[in-house]
Design a protein around this motif. Structure first.
Motif, short mmCIF file in Angstrom:
data_model
loop_
_atom_site.label_atom_id
_atom_site.label_comp_id
_atom_site.label_asym_id
_atom_site.label_seq_id
_atom_site.Cartn_x
_atom_site.Cartn_y
_atom_site.Cartn_z
N GLN A 137 1.40 7.36 1.46
CA GLN A 137 1.53 6.14 0.67
C GLN A 137 0.32 6.02 -0.25
O GLN A 137 -0.73 6.63 -0.01
N TYR A 139 -2.70 3.92 -1.56
CA TYR A 139 -3.54 2.83 -1.05
C TYR A 139 -4.41 2.26 -2.17
O TYR A 139 -4.81 2.97 -3.10
N ALA A 156 -1.64 -0.29 1.60
CA ALA A 156 -0.62 0.48 0.90
C ALA A 156 0.08 -0.40 -0.14
O ALA A 156 0.37 -1.57 0.12
N PRO A 159 4.66 -0.48 0.55
CA PRO A 159 5.03 0.72 1.31
C PRO A 159 6.54 0.91 1.43
O PRO A 159 7.30 -0.06 1.49
N ASP A 183 7.46 9.53 -6.10
CA ASP A 183 8.00 8.73 -5.01
C ASP A 183 9.27 9.40 -4.47
O ASP A 183 10.20 9.69 -5.22
N SER A 185 11.03 7.95 -1.87
CA SER A 185 11.69 6.95 -1.03
C SER A 185 13.12 6.62 -1.48
O SER A 185 13.85 5.96 -0.75
#
Length: 274
Positions: A137, A139, A156, A159, A183, A185
């Protein structure tokens, strides 16, 4: 300014007052046990103070840490580098030396600190990727420009369930923070996209938006190679972002609609913030 930092060598910095036609003699910033310095970047504050961040592979395989230093006299002298972050498991995407996220291996930018200065709040911000739990992730942490030895607990940025890495950051004249990063995700941690994240409250809360229109697998694209596959998976080491009054512009390495595996592209997008 220009700077350097290589394995077993100090960070040196030089500056130019004539549009990079000539540079001053380099000034050494680090010494002693602060070694293996990489990824140095500089930003400047309202009063002309220059802030430098860099990462350091601690001698003896004892982890990776982030340092910050400042100069109030145009780079002639620097404060003793201050360690402000100890990384848990930095993202390393440099096969065959290392690749510590899931999926097929590819080269890209891994963990490195990115600084930005907020002229409204007089703060120094830094972002970096780290693998603390299941996923990498991005930060975020900050310090008052008046005291760069006191940093907030890293948190994060919004997240999500997927690796995030190769981050960039900029701050608008109004103090809005703009961030971009790769990314995974959106695809069950399988494919790569670009995400834009923004904060109007100094990093306390974030809004995110998917920028790329389609996902891709970096392990299936790259640069020519003598290997049997004919290519080396390579996403590139650098992206970019810049803040505007009403939004941000960003660039990243993408892929073409045809020509796999060698048709890498430089992609650009502009976002508008209301």
């Amino acid at each position: 300014m220009q700077f350097s930092g290589n394995v077993h060598s100090p960070v040196n910095i030089a500056w130019s007052d004539d549009g990079a036609q000539t540079f001053s003699s380099p000034v050494q910033i680090t010494s002693g046990t602060v070694r293996n310095n990489q990824d140095a970047r500089v930003v400047s504050g309202n009063d002309g103070t220059v802030y430098l961040t860099f990462d350091n592979g601690v001698q003896g395989g004892k982890g990776t840490v982030l340092y910050v230093s400042s100069s109030k006299d145009g780079g002639a002298t620097w404060s003793t580098p201050y360690q402000f972050v100890t990384l848990i498991n930095p993202v390393c995407t440099f096969p065959s030396y290392c690749f510590n996220i899931s999926g097929g291996a590819f080269r890209s930018g891994g963990t490195y600190p990115v600084p930005a200065y907020d002229s409204v709040r007089d703060r120094l911000y830094v972002i970096y990727p780290d693998i603390v739990g299941t996923y990498a992730q991005v930060y975020f942490t900050w310090a008052s420009a008046a005291d760069i030895t006191k940093w907030t607990t890293p948190a994060a940025i919004a997240p999500a369930n997927g690796d995030r890495f190769q981050n960039e950051m900029s701050v608008s004249p109004s103090g809005r923070i703009d961030v971009s990063f790769y990314d995974r995700s959106y695809s069950g941690n399988a494919l790569v996209d670009l995400t834009y994240a923004t904060s109007n409250d100094g990093g306390a809360t974030w809004a995110t938006k998917r920028v790329s229109s389609s996902s891709f697998d970096p392990a299936s694209w790259g640069v020519p190679s003598s290997a049997a596959s004919g290519f080396r998976p390579f996403l590139g080491d650098y992206n970019g972002i810049y803040s505007l009054v009403d939004g941000a512009g960003m660039t990243w390495t993408g892929v073409g609609s045809t020509g796999q595996p060698l048709n890498l592209e430089i992609d650009f997008a502009r976002t508008t913030v209301k």
